[in-house]
Design a protein around this motif. Structure first.
Motif, PDB file in Angstrom:
ATOM      1  N   LEU A   7       4.565   2.148  -4.163  1.00  0.00           N
ATOM      2  CA  LEU A   7       3.582   2.276  -3.091  1.00  0.00           C
ATOM      3  C   LEU A   7       2.588   3.389  -3.399  1.00  0.00           C
ATOM      4  N   GLU A  66      -0.922   3.333   0.840  1.00  0.00           N
ATOM      5  CA  GLU A  66       0.129   2.457   1.369  1.00  0.00           C
ATOM      6  C   GLU A  66       1.260   3.268   1.988  1.00  0.00           C
ATOM      7  N   THR A  77       8.980   0.064  -3.834  1.00  0.00           N
ATOM      8  CA  THR A  77       7.958  -0.992  -3.902  1.00  0.00           C
ATOM      9  C   THR A  77       7.701  -1.643  -2.546  1.00  0.00           C
ATOM     10  N   GLY A  78       8.309  -1.109  -1.483  1.00  0.00           N
ATOM     11  CA  GLY A  78       8.026  -1.606  -0.135  1.00  0.00           C
ATOM     12  C   GLY A  78       8.985  -2.643   0.398  1.00  0.00           C
ATOM     13  N   ARG A 132       4.205  -4.378   2.565  1.00  0.00           N
ATOM     14  CA  ARG A 132       2.858  -4.781   2.148  1.00  0.00           C
ATOM     15  C   ARG A 132       2.442  -6.090   2.821  1.00  0.00           C
TER      16      ARG A 132
END
Length: 377
Positions: free
Chosen positions: A42, A46, A275-276, A292
């Motif tokens: 991220l 973000e 990475t979310g 995301r």
């Protein structure tokens, strides 16, 4: 205590894995670590948006973790932003060369509420052996001194396995010499054959519970477990015996267990990867969505993964039959990793459900599934 806390709407603990970048291998990440950040990590923008999403959920405890969060150049900015959003951030750091007096000072100035450090044994030799990083014990001791200097509250996490199981009393004695807020004992969720070999047996889990319960009566700080929800069952059984013998007045049942979450971690926790991806907890990698793509609050409150886990009628095996499932429910992460089914019984528990009535807590058999009393950290 926060009464009538609805875990269907708000997690008790929210965790963000800031990065998997690290300059040295560590116990939690092993071969996963890499010197450079994952290109899918991220971004700052973000991450700030995700912090806004966390603030919407308003969890009592917000933890920023990762292989080495100090590898993120924006970590101080993000800690400051989380503090501004009233999330009172905690930060878990490993003993790497980036952990310096200046880093501690900058985190204090950024508004960090609590630092989390790892200590896996009471001696340098055993600690460094368990965590796999030479010199880690000495650097952790230095970090404790730096935190004391800057009056930054801190707590200690111990990663329990077969090699340091015998050292709990020595660790407790060492921790008594520090001004720690909490000692968190992390029970293993094995993900490799080697880790499975070092995982204590169910009987050893129960023995560790007995020792921790005894230590909790002697130390000035809270003792918490992670991935060991059956420790709550053990405590309630002991308190019931003491109460029957006149040793307690029963108030412990109504006020909760100091330092212990009132519900299973997998029912009241939220974990967002670097990475979310959104998971129920760090050890249960069943994705419920990605920040995301979807709003974090919507994922927690409405996704199938989270709603199924919060419904304890989905539990099977002895966990589904157990009278203590309202406060325990077993480690869903361990069940998933070891059996491929996140609803089956926890293989690390020796307790066998019986027909006898459940221990009564505050006048009811179990804590309500929606409303719980949450202790402030």
């Amino acid at each position: 205590m926060k009464n009538n806390f609805d875990i269907n709407k708000t997690p008790i603990v929210a965790i963000w894995e800031t990065t998997q970048a690290c300059d040295v291998p560590c116990l939690d990440y092993g071969d996963w670590v890499q010197p450079e950040a994952d290109p899918l990590e991220l971004s700052t923008v973000e991450a700030r948006q995700m912090i806004d999403d966390f603030a919407e959920l308003c969890p009592p405890i917000f933890v920023m973790t990762g292989a080495d969060p100090l590898k993120r150049e924006d970590i101080y900015e993000l800690v400051r932003y989380a503090a501004v959003r009233q999330l009172h951030p905690f930060l878990a750091l490993t003993a790497t060369p980036l952990l310096t007096p200046d880093a501690i000072a900058e985190l204090k100035h950024a508004g960090l509420s609590r630092l989390i450090l790892s200590l896996d044994a009471a001696s340098p030799e055993l600690h460094d052996l368990v965590c796999g990083v030479h010199g880690s014990f000495a650097r952790t001791m230095e970090a404790i001194q730096w935190a004391d200097h800057w009056k930054l509250p801190y707590q200690i996490t111990t990663h329990l396995n077969d090699r340091n199981l015998h050292d709990l009393e020595n660790l407790a004695a060492l921790l008594r010499t520090f001004r720690i807020k909490q000692w968190s004992v992390a029970f293993p969720v094995p993900s490799t054959p080697a880790e499975l070999e070092e995982t204590p047996s169910a009987g050893q889990f129960e023995g560790a519970f007995a020792r921790l319960y005894t230590l909790a009566q002697k130390v000035p700080f809270k003792i918490k477990t992670s991935e060991a929800p059956h420790y709550r069952r053990y405590i309630l059984q002991q308190q019931a015996r003491e109460r029957a013998g006149g040793a307690t007045d029963g108030r412990q049942f109504q006020e909760g267990i100091p330092g212990i979450m009132p519900v299973n971690e997998d029912r009241g926790m939220l974990f967002v990867s670097h990475t979310g991806d959104v998971y129920p907890c760090p050890g249960l990698h069943v994705s419920a969505g990605n920040v995301r793509v979807s709003n974090l609050a919507e994922i927690y409150r409405s996704s199938q993964v989270f709603t199924l886990l919060r419904d304890q009628t989905n539990l099977t095996g002895k966990c589904g039959e157990c009278a203590f499932k309202g406060v325990c429910g077993g480690s869903r992460a361990r069940s998933y990793v070891m059996h491929g089914d996140m609803f089956t019984e926890d293989p690390s528990c020796i307790y066998r459900p019986t027909a006898q009535a459940a221990v009564r807590i505050g006048g009811s058999q179990t804590l309500p599934s929606e409303k719980v009393a949450v202790e402030e950290p």
